[in-house]
Motif scaffolding. Sequence first.
Motif, mmCIF file in Angstrom:
data_model
loop_
_atom_site.group_PDB
_atom_site.id
_atom_site.type_symbol
_atom_site.label_atom_id
_atom_site.label_comp_id
_atom_site.label_asym_id
_atom_site.label_seq_id
_atom_site.Cartn_x
_atom_site.Cartn_y
_atom_site.Cartn_z
ATOM 1 N N LEU A 448 -14.384 -16.209 -3.995
ATOM 2 C CA LEU A 448 -15.125 -16.813 -5.111
ATOM 3 C C LEU A 448 -16.622 -16.630 -4.937
ATOM 4 C CD1 LEU A 448 -13.162 -20.167 -5.612
ATOM 5 C CD2 LEU A 448 -13.143 -18.155 -7.096
ATOM 6 N N LEU A 449 -17.099 -16.756 -3.703
ATOM 7 C CA LEU A 449 -18.524 -16.575 -3.441
ATOM 8 C C LEU A 449 -18.985 -15.179 -3.819
ATOM 9 C CD1 LEU A 449 -21.211 -17.499 -2.127
ATOM 10 C CD2 LEU A 449 -20.319 -16.646 0.036
ATOM 11 N N HIS A 450 -18.136 -14.180 -3.616
ATOM 12 C CA HIS A 450 -18.476 -12.783 -3.912
ATOM 13 C C HIS A 450 -18.018 -12.359 -5.302
ATOM 14 C CE1 HIS A 450 -18.835 -12.865 0.478
ATOM 15 N NE2 HIS A 450 -19.605 -11.800 0.372
ATOM 16 N N GLN A 451 -17.681 -13.330 -6.169
ATOM 17 C CA GLN A 451 -17.234 -13.043 -7.533
ATOM 18 C C GLN A 451 -15.973 -12.184 -7.544
ATOM 19 O OE1 GLN A 451 -19.013 -14.521 -10.185
ATOM 20 N NE2 GLN A 451 -19.942 -15.500 -8.417
ATOM 21 N N GLY A 452 -15.118 -12.402 -6.530
ATOM 22 C CA GLY A 452 -13.874 -11.644 -6.420
ATOM 23 C C GLY A 452 -12.668 -12.552 -6.556
ATOM 24 N N SER A 453 -11.524 -12.083 -6.068
ATOM 25 C CA SER A 453 -10.287 -12.866 -6.151
ATOM 26 C C SER A 453 -9.376 -12.493 -4.988
ATOM 27 C CB SER A 453 -9.577 -12.607 -7.485
ATOM 28 O OG SER A 453 -9.192 -11.238 -7.590
ATOM 29 N N ILE A 454 -8.437 -13.375 -4.695
ATOM 30 C CA ILE A 454 -7.461 -13.142 -3.630
ATOM 31 C C ILE A 454 -6.075 -13.471 -4.157
ATOM 32 C CG2 ILE A 454 -7.978 -15.456 -2.734
ATOM 33 C CD1 ILE A 454 -6.724 -12.433 -0.675
ATOM 34 N N VAL A 455 -5.128 -12.593 -3.884
ATOM 35 C CA VAL A 455 -3.734 -12.780 -4.317
ATOM 36 C C VAL A 455 -2.839 -12.559 -3.110
ATOM 37 C CG1 VAL A 455 -1.885 -11.938 -5.807
ATOM 38 C CG2 VAL A 455 -4.232 -12.026 -6.665
ATOM 39 N N LEU A 456 -1.832 -13.428 -2.941
ATOM 40 C CA LEU A 456 -0.849 -13.285 -1.861
ATOM 41 C C LEU A 456 0.535 -13.276 -2.492
ATOM 42 C CD1 LEU A 456 -0.458 -13.106 1.204
ATOM 43 C CD2 LEU A 456 -0.290 -15.604 1.254
#
Length: 473
Positions: A448-456
């Motif tokens: 979120l800090l890097h304006q990205g996302s994470i999916v698992l």
Amino acid sequence: MKIGLRLLIGYFLIVAVAGYFVVSIFLQEVKPGVRRATEGTLVDTANVLAQFARKDMLLGNVSDGLLVDAFSHLNQRPIGANIGGIRKNRNEYRVYLTDLDGRVIFDSSGEAVGQDYSRWNDVHLTLRGKYGARSTRLDPQDEESSVMYVAAPVLDGERLLGVLSVGKPNKAMAPVINRSERRILLAGGLLLGIALLIGMAFVWWINRSISRLVGYADAVASGQVPPLPRVGSVELDRLAQALESMRLKLEGKTYVEQYVHTLTHELKSPLAAIRGAAELLQESPPPATAKRFLINIEQQSERIQRLIDKLLIQSRLESRVGVELMPLEIASLIGATVAGKEAQARSRGIALKIGRLDPARLHGDELLLSQALTNLIDNALDFTPHGGTVAIDGERTEGGYLLSVTDSGSGIPDYALDKVFDRFYSLPRADRHKSTGLGLNFVREVALLHQGSIVLQNADPQGAKAMLSLPIT
């Protein structure tokens, strides 16, 4: 009604009213201005022709003198003048000459010879040594039929011989007046059009700035942490800063409440274990039993210490303290992080492999991204059995970078797929103590800090795959 539309309407009304008064003043001044300029020309012409009339009157041949000869040949051929797009082909002056009694002795139109003009202002005033001029309608009912006359004295030294008057129909000035009025109206319309475009651009900018602030507020309301928008205005920037300050204060209050609650909940179990072991030690158990209780106290104390340390790191990340985004080479960061985990993977009998690794530069915090990748690798190693494989890939996509960590473990239960990123949520690991449940939550905060996302998600045919997407600016 939107505020931008209200501003546009108000601005346009102000410009329209101001333009109306300016255009009206110009239009009101066009006709008098042209007539004043024409009157000045008539004065000059009358005084020049009076010199020719003087010779005719001194010689006594007015009926066959210079004036008669000049006007008899004046309109024999078209003039052919093009004055700013207005064609002029014939002389429009009417010239007449009167004696000291005001009787017409010469008329270029041939209409008034012998008539008494002593009562007309141009002749009457000039005979008395004043400036003589008049404007008379040929048709009393038609304003456009008026003719302007200007007189000049015919002098022989100081002796007055007569009066020469030059007249010009006001209708002859109509093309000039009409063209001037058309140009003024066109300029006024163009001014309003330009003002409308400027107003629309201004309103678009206002609406765009307000939309940015609204989007920022909506993103905050939905749980995101967007960057503070730049709106390019001192007042709106102050409003944005006020919104950011309000967000931080509200988040800080919620953050403290949430952390106190979760920390209390997580500390209950190890504290209960330590308290139970301490109570049993007070009963002086056998040495072997006492040693087991002491080891349990030490393990639970270490668990509490790990929990507190990770919470401190997590709180620093979520509050954005000391976070600085700088250009970095992501492929080098991935290679260095994976190299640092090879010994741990080898000790567990797990193959740690780097597959595709596209080079790319992006803005980010090198330490946080390295720690996030470390957490993903640690999580994959914890759930991968001996002899398994953990693969790391870095792929450049359209407008971003996809970092993936894939293991060959047992995968994620369906009931846990939507909970794995929650704080303190942890799945059981084979032959290992329970984790703090903060690792994947930390990765999500970094994303979120890097304006990205994470999916698992579960991999095919087995295992799990974590995909961290980062934007490339």
